[in-house]
Design a protein around this motif. Sequence first.
Motif, PDB file in Angstrom:
ATOM      1  N   LYS A  91       0.905  -1.006  -0.150  1.00  5.59           N
ATOM      2  CA  LYS A  91      -0.091   0.068   0.083  1.00  5.59           C
ATOM      3  C   LYS A  91       0.668   1.145  -0.005  1.00  5.59           C
ATOM      4  O   LYS A  91       2.009   1.078   0.350  1.00  5.59           O
ATOM      5  N   PHE A 118      -1.974  -5.072   2.580  1.00  5.86           N
ATOM      6  CA  PHE A 118      -2.376  -4.603   4.017  1.00  5.86           C
ATOM      7  C   PHE A 118      -2.306  -6.018   4.840  1.00  5.86           C
ATOM      8  O   PHE A 118      -3.169  -6.651   5.186  1.00  5.86           O
ATOM      9  N   HIS A 172      -3.899   1.980   7.640  1.00  6.33           N
ATOM     10  CA  HIS A 172      -3.738   0.539   7.926  1.00  6.33           C
ATOM     11  C   HIS A 172      -5.069   0.305   9.033  1.00  6.33           C
ATOM     12  O   HIS A 172      -5.624  -0.873   8.903  1.00  6.33           O
ATOM     13  N   ASP A 175      -8.482   0.039   6.977  1.00 11.35           N
ATOM     14  CA  ASP A 175      -8.468  -1.193   6.158  1.00 11.35           C
ATOM     15  C   ASP A 175      -8.922  -2.118   7.219  1.00 11.35           C
ATOM     16  O   ASP A 175      -9.999  -2.867   6.827  1.00 11.35           O
ATOM     17  N   TYR A 179     -12.261  -4.650   7.309  1.00 15.31           N
ATOM     18  CA  TYR A 179     -12.125  -6.049   7.403  1.00 15.31           C
ATOM     19  C   TYR A 179     -12.733  -6.481   8.669  1.00 15.31           C
ATOM     20  O   TYR A 179     -13.410  -7.593   8.348  1.00 15.31           O
ATOM     21  N   CYS A 301      -7.071  -8.919  -1.076  1.00 13.92           N
ATOM     22  CA  CYS A 301      -6.990  -7.566  -0.608  1.00 13.92           C
ATOM     23  C   CYS A 301      -7.213  -6.861  -1.923  1.00 13.92           C
ATOM     24  O   CYS A 301      -5.975  -6.831  -2.787  1.00 13.92           O
ATOM     25  N   ASP A 305     -10.554  -2.529  -2.223  1.00 12.81           N
ATOM     26  CA  ASP A 305     -10.392  -2.438  -1.063  1.00 12.81           C
ATOM     27  C   ASP A 305      -9.546  -1.244  -0.630  1.00 12.81           C
ATOM     28  O   ASP A 305      -9.510  -0.474   0.413  1.00 12.81           O
ATOM     29  N   ALA A 306      -8.229  -1.046  -1.277  1.00 11.40           N
ATOM     30  CA  ALA A 306      -7.476  -0.156  -1.088  1.00 11.40           C
ATOM     31  C   ALA A 306      -7.763   1.382  -1.415  1.00 11.40           C
ATOM     32  O   ALA A 306      -7.661   2.373  -0.411  1.00 11.40           O
ATOM     33  N   ALA A 309     -10.029   2.418   1.575  1.00 12.40           N
ATOM     34  CA  ALA A 309      -9.475   3.028   2.889  1.00 12.40           C
ATOM     35  C   ALA A 309      -8.780   4.177   2.763  1.00 12.40           C
ATOM     36  O   ALA A 309      -8.468   5.149   3.375  1.00 12.40           O
TER      37      ALA A 309
END
Length: 328
Positions: A91, A118, A172, A175, A179, A301, A305-306, A309
């Motif tokens: 990331k 992540f 972090h 994310d 999750y 991931c 998803d990134a 975040a």
Amino acid sequence: MRIGLVGVGRIGAFHAATLKALPAVDQVVVADADPVRAEVVAKELGIRSAPDVPALLASGLDGFVIAAATSAHASLIEAGLAAGVPTFCEKPVALDLAETERVLALTEASTVPVHIGFQRRFDAGYQAARAAVESGELGFVHHIRANTNDAFPPHRDYIPQSGGFFRDCTVHDFDIIRYVTGREVVSVYATGANRGEEFFGEYGDVDSAAALLTLDDSTFVAVSGTRYNGAGHDVRMELHGSLGSIAVGLDSHTALRSAEPGVAFPDGPPHMTFMDRFQPAYVAELTAFTEVVAGTRAVPCTVRDALAAFRIADACELSRRENRIVTL
């Protein structure tokens, strides 16, 4: 399988050593913007090096790992896609939202898998917390506390390319909150301060920050972090529910001491770096990537998803700068 890795700085060299030790990996080949540094690391680890990224991607790779500077992530992901090689990238995907969205469009138009790093998703404690939420053993979760406290700050040269505290550090937390809870963030209010070296402020950044997030089920999340946690590297999460509470990262190595008389816990040496804290998670993460490469596992991931975040981090930075609640 043959895995190529670009970027042999601290995390890149660490990943190269991890990959070399994985049973599924037969060969690791590294490259770097500084070819001499790639040769030195390759010699130290007993692996091979390539003179540059084109040569690395043309060398018959089964998988491509990106651990280069953040500013190069987007173009390297694009190169991995063009070469048709399953790609893992630390990331963030890019330094800004528009470039992250561009890369997302490219990856979703391609059949080449792209896994974003992540690593907390592969930590046993966070996985247990996710299972506790999913099973309902905590009841309804009403409050979460998450923190990322670094033992010492990075070098000043890192700050201009970091993207800022929320995008680099607490991203972090953002994310792993998604999750563990399976929920989305709907609003944020964030603040921050520069308590240490002046260079953070010189670059418009902060070295300590906090944010209050509201999830889409009205769970409240308090996120905090600092670059100056002298007790050690301290990453934890508390989940408080109507039937019970659970903590991640609370063990003998927690960088915290009790003020209560006669209490010795935590009684072990604290972690001092994120690599110490998450070493097993990194092994599990790269093992998962080899399974993605082998086609036996879906990407755990994604770039989407990134992006989620990153949107939260972006909203927190906007909130901090404008001193207001930001709705996502």
